[in-house]
Design a protein around this motif. Sequence first.
Motif, PDB file in Angstrom:
ATOM      1  N   CYS A 111      31.367 -34.536   4.735  1.00  9.78           N
ATOM      2  CA  CYS A 111      30.133 -35.476   4.634  1.00  9.78           C
ATOM      3  C   CYS A 111      28.878 -34.941   4.007  1.00  9.78           C
ATOM      4  N   ALA A 112      28.317 -33.666   4.642  1.00 15.65           N
ATOM      5  CA  ALA A 112      27.222 -33.298   3.921  1.00 15.65           C
ATOM      6  C   ALA A 112      27.431 -32.938   2.484  1.00 15.65           C
ATOM      7  N   TRP A 113      28.533 -32.523   2.002  1.00 14.63           N
ATOM      8  CA  TRP A 113      28.557 -32.280   0.645  1.00 14.63           C
ATOM      9  C   TRP A 113      28.635 -33.246  -0.228  1.00 14.63           C
ATOM     10  N   ARG A 114      29.003 -34.550   0.395  1.00 13.47           N
ATOM     11  CA  ARG A 114      29.106 -35.603  -0.358  1.00 13.47           C
ATOM     12  C   ARG A 114      27.885 -36.171  -0.386  1.00 13.47           C
ATOM     13  N   TRP A 115      26.884 -36.127   0.650  1.00 14.58           N
ATOM     14  CA  TRP A 115      25.432 -36.551   0.466  1.00 14.58           C
ATOM     15  C   TRP A 115      24.678 -35.637  -0.271  1.00 14.58           C
ATOM     16  N   ARG A 116      25.061 -34.303  -0.547  1.00 13.44           N
ATOM     17  CA  ARG A 116      24.202 -33.680  -1.233  1.00 13.44           C
ATOM     18  C   ARG A 116      24.580 -33.961  -2.808  1.00 13.44           C
ATOM     19  N   ILE A 117      25.828 -34.169  -2.968  1.00 16.00           N
ATOM     20  CA  ILE A 117      26.076 -34.635  -4.461  1.00 16.00           C
ATOM     21  C   ILE A 117      25.252 -35.855  -4.884  1.00 16.00           C
ATOM     22  N   GLY A 121      22.498 -36.341  -7.650  1.00 14.81           N
ATOM     23  CA  GLY A 121      22.386 -37.396  -8.675  1.00 14.81           C
ATOM     24  C   GLY A 121      21.179 -38.234  -8.845  1.00 14.81           C
ATOM     25  N   LEU A 122      20.411 -38.491  -7.518  1.00 12.22           N
ATOM     26  CA  LEU A 122      19.416 -39.042  -7.774  1.00 12.22           C
ATOM     27  C   LEU A 122      17.920 -38.302  -7.953  1.00 12.22           C
ATOM     28  N   GLY A 123      18.248 -36.935  -8.256  1.00 15.80           N
ATOM     29  CA  GLY A 123      17.204 -36.101  -8.645  1.00 15.80           C
ATOM     30  C   GLY A 123      16.700 -35.546  -7.350  1.00 15.80           C
ATOM     31  N   THR A 238      17.412 -51.319 -10.030  1.00 18.69           N
ATOM     32  CA  THR A 238      17.670 -50.174  -9.295  1.00 18.69           C
ATOM     33  C   THR A 238      18.992 -49.858  -8.959  1.00 18.69           C
ATOM     34  N   VAL A 239      19.583 -50.937  -8.470  1.00 19.12           N
ATOM     35  CA  VAL A 239      20.900 -50.605  -7.898  1.00 19.12           C
ATOM     36  C   VAL A 239      21.863 -50.682  -9.157  1.00 19.12           C
ATOM     37  N   ARG A 240      21.519 -51.250 -10.081  1.00 21.21           N
ATOM     38  CA  ARG A 240      22.712 -51.090 -11.487  1.00 21.21           C
ATOM     39  C   ARG A 240      22.286 -49.817 -12.098  1.00 21.21           C
ATOM     40  N   THR A 241      20.923 -49.332 -12.058  1.00 17.73           N
ATOM     41  CA  THR A 241      20.727 -47.886 -12.646  1.00 17.73           C
ATOM     42  C   THR A 241      21.294 -46.974 -11.733  1.00 17.73           C
ATOM     43  N   VAL A 246      24.527 -42.874 -11.735  1.00 14.52           N
ATOM     44  CA  VAL A 246      24.805 -41.632 -10.850  1.00 14.52           C
ATOM     45  C   VAL A 246      26.075 -41.672 -10.295  1.00 14.52           C
ATOM     46  N   LEU A 247      26.345 -43.007  -9.431  1.00 18.43           N
ATOM     47  CA  LEU A 247      27.718 -42.830  -8.571  1.00 18.43           C
ATOM     48  C   LEU A 247      28.824 -42.753  -9.766  1.00 18.43           C
ATOM     49  N   LEU A 248      28.945 -43.342 -10.977  1.00 14.01           N
ATOM     50  CA  LEU A 248      29.932 -43.443 -12.014  1.00 14.01           C
ATOM     51  C   LEU A 248      30.008 -42.511 -12.800  1.00 14.01           C
ATOM     52  N   THR A 249      29.230 -41.386 -12.723  1.00 11.35           N
ATOM     53  CA  THR A 249      29.201 -40.222 -13.683  1.00 11.35           C
ATOM     54  C   THR A 249      30.221 -39.295 -13.152  1.00 11.35           C
ATOM     55  N   ARG A 250      30.520 -38.417 -14.165  1.00 11.59           N
ATOM     56  CA  ARG A 250      31.619 -37.627 -13.915  1.00 11.59           C
ATOM     57  C   ARG A 250      31.182 -36.235 -13.101  1.00 11.59           C
ATOM     58  N   HIS A 251      29.960 -36.364 -12.849  1.00  4.83           N
ATOM     59  CA  HIS A 251      29.478 -35.185 -12.044  1.00  4.83           C
ATOM     60  C   HIS A 251      29.216 -35.707 -10.509  1.00  4.83           C
TER      61      HIS A 251
END
Length: 359
Positions: A111-117, A121-123, A238-241, A246-251
Amino acid sequence: MQRPDVATRPELAGATTAATPAGRDRPPTPFGSDDRAADGVDGDARVGAAGGGRTRVRVPWGLVRTIGGVAVLGLLVWRLGSGPFLAGLRMIDAWALGVALAVGAATIVACAWRWRIVARGLGLQLPLRTAVADCYRAVLINSTLPGGVLGDVDRAVGHGRERGDLGRGIRAVVWERSAGQVVQCALALGLLWALPSPVRAYVPRIALVLGAAAAVFALLALVAGRRGPAGWRRAVRTVRTDVRRVLLTRHVWPGVVFFSAVAVGGHLVTFLVAARTAGLTAPATQLLPLTLLALLAMGVPANIGGFGPREGVAAWAFGAAGLSAADGVATATVYGVLVLVSSLPGVAVLLFRRRAVAS
Protein backbone atom coordinates in the motif's frame (compact mmCIF):
# COMPACT_ATOMS: atom_id res chain seq x y z
CA MET A 1 -7.78 -2.69 4.18
CA GLN A 2 -9.44 -1.54 7.25
CA ARG A 3 -7.65 1.24 7.94
CA PRO A 4 -9.08 4.52 10.05
CA ASP A 5 -6.75 9.91 15.32
CA VAL A 6 -6.95 12.94 13.77
CA ALA A 7 -5.66 14.12 17.10
CA THR A 8 -2.35 12.43 16.37
CA ARG A 9 -1.32 15.49 14.43
CA PRO A 10 -1.53 18.76 16.37
CA GLU A 11 -2.67 20.66 13.33
CA LEU A 12 -5.59 18.29 12.74
CA ALA A 13 -7.08 18.90 16.17
CA GLY A 14 -8.38 22.24 15.02
CA ALA A 15 -8.15 22.38 11.26
CA THR A 16 -9.32 25.69 9.84
CA THR A 17 -10.00 27.00 6.42
CA ALA A 18 -8.16 29.85 4.82
CA ALA A 19 -9.83 33.24 4.76
CA THR A 20 -10.67 35.01 1.55
CA PRO A 21 -9.96 38.72 1.07
CA ALA A 22 -13.57 39.42 1.99
CA GLY A 23 -13.05 37.72 5.34
CA ARG A 24 -15.28 34.76 4.57
CA ASP A 25 -14.28 31.17 5.15
CA ARG A 26 -13.25 29.23 2.07
CA PRO A 27 -14.12 25.53 1.90
CA PRO A 28 -11.46 22.95 1.15
CA THR A 29 -10.81 22.43 -2.55
CA PRO A 30 -8.44 19.46 -2.92
CA PHE A 31 -9.60 19.00 -6.52
CA GLY A 32 -9.47 22.69 -7.35
CA SER A 33 -6.47 24.67 -8.53
CA ASP A 34 -3.38 23.94 -6.48
CA ASP A 35 -2.75 27.53 -5.46
CA ARG A 36 -6.19 27.72 -3.87
CA ALA A 37 -6.04 24.47 -1.88
CA ALA A 38 -7.61 24.93 1.51
CA ASP A 39 -5.62 24.71 4.72
CA GLY A 40 -7.97 22.29 6.50
CA VAL A 41 -10.31 19.37 6.04
CA ASP A 42 -13.84 19.20 7.42
CA GLY A 43 -15.81 16.03 6.83
CA ASP A 44 -19.14 17.57 7.88
CA ALA A 45 -21.55 18.81 5.25
CA ARG A 46 -22.27 22.52 5.30
CA VAL A 47 -25.46 24.25 4.25
CA GLY A 48 -25.26 27.90 3.40
CA ALA A 49 -22.30 30.24 3.18
CA ALA A 50 -20.20 30.96 6.22
CA GLY A 51 -20.00 34.48 7.54
CA GLY A 52 -22.34 37.34 6.89
CA GLY A 53 -24.46 36.35 9.87
CA ARG A 54 -25.73 33.20 8.14
CA THR A 55 -25.84 30.01 10.19
CA ARG A 56 -23.81 26.94 9.38
CA VAL A 57 -25.54 23.57 9.59
CA ARG A 58 -23.34 20.55 10.19
CA VAL A 59 -24.40 16.99 9.57
CA PRO A 60 -22.66 14.74 12.15
CA TRP A 61 -21.63 12.11 9.62
CA GLY A 62 -19.11 10.63 12.03
CA LEU A 63 -21.87 10.00 14.55
CA VAL A 64 -24.15 8.62 11.84
CA ARG A 65 -21.48 6.15 10.70
CA THR A 66 -20.79 5.09 14.28
CA ILE A 67 -24.47 4.50 14.95
CA GLY A 68 -24.63 2.39 11.80
CA GLY A 69 -21.78 0.16 12.97
CA VAL A 70 -23.28 -0.16 16.45
CA ALA A 71 -26.66 -1.08 14.92
CA VAL A 72 -25.14 -3.91 12.85
CA LEU A 73 -23.25 -5.32 15.83
CA GLY A 74 -26.31 -4.99 18.04
CA LEU A 75 -28.42 -6.88 15.52
CA LEU A 76 -25.87 -9.70 15.35
CA VAL A 77 -25.68 -9.99 19.14
CA TRP A 78 -29.48 -10.01 19.32
CA ARG A 79 -29.80 -12.78 16.72
CA LEU A 80 -26.71 -14.87 17.51
CA GLY A 81 -25.69 -13.84 21.01
CA SER A 82 -22.16 -12.96 22.09
CA GLY A 83 -20.95 -16.56 21.74
CA PRO A 84 -19.51 -16.30 18.18
CA PHE A 85 -17.55 -13.18 19.08
CA LEU A 86 -16.11 -14.69 22.26
CA ALA A 87 -15.41 -18.03 20.59
CA GLY A 88 -13.38 -16.34 17.88
CA LEU A 89 -11.33 -14.42 20.44
CA ARG A 90 -10.58 -17.56 22.48
CA MET A 91 -9.24 -19.43 19.44
CA ILE A 92 -6.55 -16.90 18.51
CA ASP A 93 -3.08 -18.38 19.04
CA ALA A 94 0.55 -17.32 18.63
CA TRP A 95 0.80 -18.90 15.16
CA ALA A 96 -2.08 -16.80 13.85
CA LEU A 97 -0.64 -13.63 15.39
CA GLY A 98 2.78 -14.28 13.86
CA VAL A 99 1.32 -14.86 10.40
CA ALA A 100 -0.80 -11.73 10.76
CA LEU A 101 2.26 -9.62 11.56
CA ALA A 102 4.23 -11.00 8.60
CA VAL A 103 1.40 -10.77 6.07
CA GLY A 104 0.39 -7.38 7.44
CA ALA A 105 3.90 -6.06 6.90
CA ALA A 106 3.87 -7.15 3.26
CA THR A 107 0.43 -5.61 2.77
CA ILE A 108 1.49 -2.32 4.35
CA VAL A 109 4.59 -2.11 2.15
CA ALA A 110 2.46 -2.76 -0.95
CA CYS A 111 0.00 0.00 0.00
CA ALA A 112 2.84 2.39 0.81
CA TRP A 113 4.50 1.72 -2.54
CA ARG A 114 1.19 2.29 -4.35
CA TRP A 115 0.78 5.61 -2.52
CA ARG A 116 4.36 6.58 -3.39
CA ILE A 117 3.78 5.87 -7.10
CA VAL A 118 0.62 8.01 -7.20
CA ALA A 119 2.19 10.83 -5.18
CA ARG A 120 5.23 10.96 -7.48
CA GLY A 121 2.90 11.03 -10.47
CA LEU A 122 1.32 14.15 -8.96
CA GLY A 123 4.72 15.73 -8.47
CA LEU A 124 5.11 15.04 -4.73
CA GLN A 125 8.15 13.34 -3.27
CA LEU A 126 7.39 10.55 -0.81
CA PRO A 127 10.21 8.35 0.51
CA LEU A 128 9.18 4.71 0.90
CA ARG A 129 10.26 4.68 4.55
CA THR A 130 7.99 7.62 5.32
CA ALA A 131 5.12 6.09 3.36
CA VAL A 132 5.42 2.78 5.26
CA ALA A 133 5.47 4.55 8.63
CA ASP A 134 2.47 6.71 7.76
CA CYS A 135 0.53 3.69 6.44
CA TYR A 136 1.20 1.76 9.65
CA ARG A 137 -0.11 4.69 11.66
CA ALA A 138 -3.14 5.04 9.38
CA VAL A 139 -4.05 1.35 9.71
CA LEU A 140 -3.72 1.59 13.49
CA ILE A 141 -6.03 4.61 13.59
CA ASN A 142 -8.49 3.02 11.18
CA SER A 143 -8.55 -0.14 13.31
CA THR A 144 -9.21 1.62 16.60
CA LEU A 145 -11.52 4.53 15.78
CA PRO A 146 -15.01 4.70 14.25
CA GLY A 147 -15.44 5.39 10.56
CA GLY A 148 -12.48 3.49 9.15
CA VAL A 149 -10.99 6.46 7.25
CA LEU A 150 -9.56 8.85 9.85
CA GLY A 151 -6.08 7.37 9.47
CA ASP A 152 -6.13 8.07 5.74
CA VAL A 153 -7.30 11.64 6.38
CA ASP A 154 -4.38 12.02 8.76
CA ARG A 155 -1.74 10.85 6.30
CA ALA A 156 -3.26 12.80 3.41
CA VAL A 157 -3.28 16.11 5.27
CA GLY A 158 0.06 15.46 6.93
CA HIS A 159 1.85 14.65 3.67
CA GLY A 160 0.25 17.59 1.88
CA ARG A 161 1.30 20.04 4.54
CA GLU A 162 4.81 18.63 4.76
CA ARG A 163 5.19 19.18 1.01
CA GLY A 164 3.50 22.58 1.05
CA ASP A 165 0.61 21.49 -1.18
CA LEU A 166 -2.41 20.28 0.75
CA GLY A 167 -4.54 19.81 -2.36
CA ARG A 168 -2.07 17.46 -4.04
CA GLY A 169 -1.50 15.60 -0.79
CA ILE A 170 -5.21 14.89 -0.40
CA ARG A 171 -5.60 13.95 -4.05
CA ALA A 172 -2.71 11.49 -3.84
CA VAL A 173 -4.40 9.55 -1.03
CA VAL A 174 -7.84 9.79 -2.64
CA TRP A 175 -6.55 8.39 -5.93
CA GLU A 176 -4.43 5.75 -4.20
CA ARG A 177 -7.37 4.47 -2.15
CA SER A 178 -9.77 4.73 -5.09
CA ALA A 179 -7.45 2.79 -7.39
CA GLY A 180 -7.07 0.10 -4.76
CA GLN A 181 -10.85 -0.20 -4.41
CA VAL A 182 -11.29 -0.46 -8.18
CA VAL A 183 -8.73 -3.27 -8.43
CA GLN A 184 -10.27 -5.05 -5.45
CA CYS A 185 -13.76 -4.83 -6.96
CA ALA A 186 -12.51 -6.10 -10.32
CA LEU A 187 -10.75 -9.06 -8.71
CA ALA A 188 -13.77 -9.75 -6.52
CA LEU A 189 -16.17 -9.80 -9.47
CA GLY A 190 -13.91 -12.15 -11.41
CA LEU A 191 -13.43 -14.58 -8.54
CA LEU A 192 -17.07 -14.44 -7.42
CA TRP A 193 -18.09 -15.37 -10.96
CA ALA A 194 -15.46 -18.10 -11.36
CA LEU A 195 -15.96 -19.77 -7.96
CA PRO A 196 -19.16 -21.02 -6.32
CA SER A 197 -20.64 -18.29 -4.14
CA PRO A 198 -24.05 -17.06 -2.93
CA VAL A 199 -23.92 -14.22 -5.49
CA ARG A 200 -22.43 -16.09 -8.45
CA ALA A 201 -25.63 -15.93 -10.53
CA TYR A 202 -25.90 -12.19 -9.96
CA VAL A 203 -22.31 -11.23 -10.84
CA PRO A 204 -23.04 -10.39 -14.52
CA ARG A 205 -25.94 -8.16 -13.48
CA ILE A 206 -23.83 -6.50 -10.80
CA ALA A 207 -21.07 -5.84 -13.33
CA LEU A 208 -23.62 -4.37 -15.75
CA VAL A 209 -25.07 -2.09 -13.07
CA LEU A 210 -21.61 -0.93 -12.02
CA GLY A 211 -20.67 -0.23 -15.63
CA ALA A 212 -23.88 1.75 -16.21
CA ALA A 213 -23.33 3.71 -13.00
CA ALA A 214 -19.78 4.55 -14.07
CA ALA A 215 -21.04 5.72 -17.48
CA VAL A 216 -23.73 7.91 -15.89
CA PHE A 217 -21.19 9.37 -13.47
CA ALA A 218 -18.80 10.17 -16.31
CA LEU A 219 -21.62 11.82 -18.28
CA LEU A 220 -22.68 13.94 -15.31
CA ALA A 221 -19.06 14.95 -14.73
CA LEU A 222 -18.76 15.94 -18.39
CA VAL A 223 -21.88 18.10 -18.16
CA ALA A 224 -20.73 19.66 -14.89
CA GLY A 225 -17.32 20.35 -16.39
CA ARG A 226 -18.89 22.33 -19.24
CA ARG A 227 -22.00 23.96 -17.78
CA GLY A 228 -21.69 23.73 -14.03
CA PRO A 229 -20.54 26.40 -11.57
CA ALA A 230 -16.95 27.57 -11.72
CA GLY A 231 -15.96 25.40 -8.76
CA TRP A 232 -17.41 22.28 -10.36
CA ARG A 233 -15.72 23.03 -13.68
CA ARG A 234 -12.39 23.49 -11.95
CA ALA A 235 -12.79 20.25 -9.99
CA VAL A 236 -13.76 18.25 -13.08
CA ARG A 237 -10.78 19.62 -15.00
CA THR A 238 -8.48 18.61 -12.16
CA VAL A 239 -9.91 15.10 -12.04
CA ARG A 240 -9.62 14.67 -15.80
CA THR A 241 -6.05 15.89 -15.73
CA ASP A 242 -5.11 13.55 -12.88
CA VAL A 243 -6.69 10.54 -14.58
CA ARG A 244 -5.16 11.20 -18.01
CA ARG A 245 -1.73 12.49 -17.06
CA VAL A 246 -1.13 10.50 -13.87
CA LEU A 247 -3.23 7.38 -13.29
CA LEU A 248 -3.36 6.13 -16.88
CA THR A 249 0.31 6.70 -17.71
CA ARG A 250 2.63 3.73 -18.16
CA HIS A 251 4.72 4.96 -15.23
CA VAL A 252 1.80 4.73 -12.80
CA TRP A 253 -1.00 2.31 -13.63
CA PRO A 254 1.02 -0.95 -13.89
CA GLY A 255 2.54 -0.41 -10.46
CA VAL A 256 -0.78 0.65 -8.96
CA VAL A 257 -2.51 -2.47 -10.29
CA PHE A 258 0.30 -4.78 -9.17
CA PHE A 259 0.59 -3.45 -5.63
CA SER A 260 -3.19 -3.26 -5.28
CA ALA A 261 -3.38 -6.95 -6.20
CA VAL A 262 -0.66 -7.73 -3.65
CA ALA A 263 -2.58 -5.82 -0.97
CA VAL A 264 -5.82 -7.68 -1.79
CA GLY A 265 -3.91 -10.95 -1.63
CA GLY A 266 -2.62 -10.02 1.81
CA HIS A 267 -6.15 -9.36 3.06
CA LEU A 268 -7.37 -12.65 1.62
CA VAL A 269 -4.56 -14.64 3.24
CA THR A 270 -5.22 -12.99 6.61
CA PHE A 271 -8.93 -13.77 6.33
CA LEU A 272 -8.26 -17.39 5.44
CA VAL A 273 -5.91 -17.66 8.42
CA ALA A 274 -8.71 -16.21 10.55
CA ALA A 275 -11.10 -18.87 9.21
CA ARG A 276 -8.71 -21.68 10.07
CA THR A 277 -8.08 -20.16 13.48
CA ALA A 278 -11.85 -20.04 14.08
CA GLY A 279 -11.97 -23.77 13.42
CA LEU A 280 -13.36 -23.88 9.87
CA THR A 281 -12.17 -26.81 7.76
CA ALA A 282 -14.01 -25.91 4.55
CA PRO A 283 -11.82 -25.85 1.40
CA ALA A 284 -10.22 -22.57 0.43
CA THR A 285 -12.19 -22.49 -2.82
CA GLN A 286 -15.37 -22.28 -0.76
CA LEU A 287 -14.02 -19.77 1.74
CA LEU A 288 -12.41 -17.44 -0.79
CA PRO A 289 -15.64 -16.01 -2.27
CA LEU A 290 -17.07 -15.53 1.22
CA THR A 291 -13.88 -13.73 2.19
CA LEU A 292 -14.20 -11.40 -0.79
CA LEU A 293 -17.76 -10.47 0.17
CA ALA A 294 -16.67 -9.66 3.71
CA LEU A 295 -13.73 -7.60 2.45
CA LEU A 296 -16.01 -5.61 0.16
CA ALA A 297 -18.22 -4.84 3.16
CA MET A 298 -15.20 -3.30 4.86
CA GLY A 299 -15.42 -0.46 2.36
CA VAL A 300 -18.60 0.76 4.06
CA PRO A 301 -17.48 3.64 6.34
CA ALA A 302 -19.92 2.73 9.13
CA ASN A 303 -18.05 0.70 11.71
CA ILE A 304 -16.45 0.66 15.12
CA GLY A 305 -12.74 0.13 14.64
CA GLY A 306 -13.55 -1.94 11.56
CA PHE A 307 -16.24 -4.03 13.24
CA GLY A 308 -19.79 -3.85 11.93
CA PRO A 309 -20.72 -4.40 8.26
CA ARG A 310 -17.89 -6.93 7.86
CA GLU A 311 -19.37 -9.19 10.54
CA GLY A 312 -22.88 -8.71 9.20
CA VAL A 313 -21.97 -9.67 5.63
CA ALA A 314 -19.81 -12.56 6.85
CA ALA A 315 -22.73 -13.91 8.87
CA TRP A 316 -25.03 -13.76 5.83
CA ALA A 317 -22.48 -15.10 3.33
CA PHE A 318 -21.39 -18.05 5.47
CA GLY A 319 -24.98 -18.95 6.20
CA ALA A 320 -25.96 -18.74 2.53
CA ALA A 321 -23.01 -20.94 1.57
CA GLY A 322 -24.15 -23.79 3.80
CA LEU A 323 -21.94 -22.98 6.75
CA SER A 324 -23.29 -21.14 9.78
CA ALA A 325 -23.75 -17.46 10.51
CA ALA A 326 -21.92 -18.01 13.80
CA ASP A 327 -18.87 -19.28 11.86
CA GLY A 328 -18.95 -16.13 9.75
CA VAL A 329 -19.08 -13.84 12.78
CA ALA A 330 -16.30 -15.77 14.54
CA THR A 331 -14.08 -15.62 11.44
CA ALA A 332 -14.68 -11.91 10.91
CA THR A 333 -13.97 -11.24 14.59
CA VAL A 334 -10.68 -13.11 14.43
CA TYR A 335 -9.80 -11.22 11.25
CA GLY A 336 -10.45 -7.88 12.96
CA VAL A 337 -8.15 -8.82 15.84
CA LEU A 338 -5.43 -10.03 13.47
CA VAL A 339 -5.59 -6.78 11.51
CA LEU A 340 -5.32 -4.82 14.76
CA VAL A 341 -2.29 -6.87 15.81
CA SER A 342 -0.65 -6.39 12.40
CA SER A 343 -1.02 -2.61 12.84
CA LEU A 344 0.69 -2.50 16.26
CA PRO A 345 4.01 -1.25 14.78
CA GLY A 346 2.00 1.94 14.20
CA VAL A 347 2.18 2.51 17.97
CA ALA A 348 5.96 2.83 17.68
CA VAL A 349 5.48 5.34 14.85
CA LEU A 350 3.12 7.42 16.99
CA LEU A 351 5.47 7.40 19.96
CA PHE A 352 8.50 8.26 17.81
CA ARG A 353 6.69 11.15 16.10
CA ARG A 354 5.47 12.57 19.41
CA ARG A 355 8.96 12.35 20.88
CA ALA A 356 10.38 14.08 17.80
CA VAL A 357 7.80 16.88 18.08
CA ALA A 358 8.47 17.28 21.82
CA SER A 359 12.20 17.55 21.27
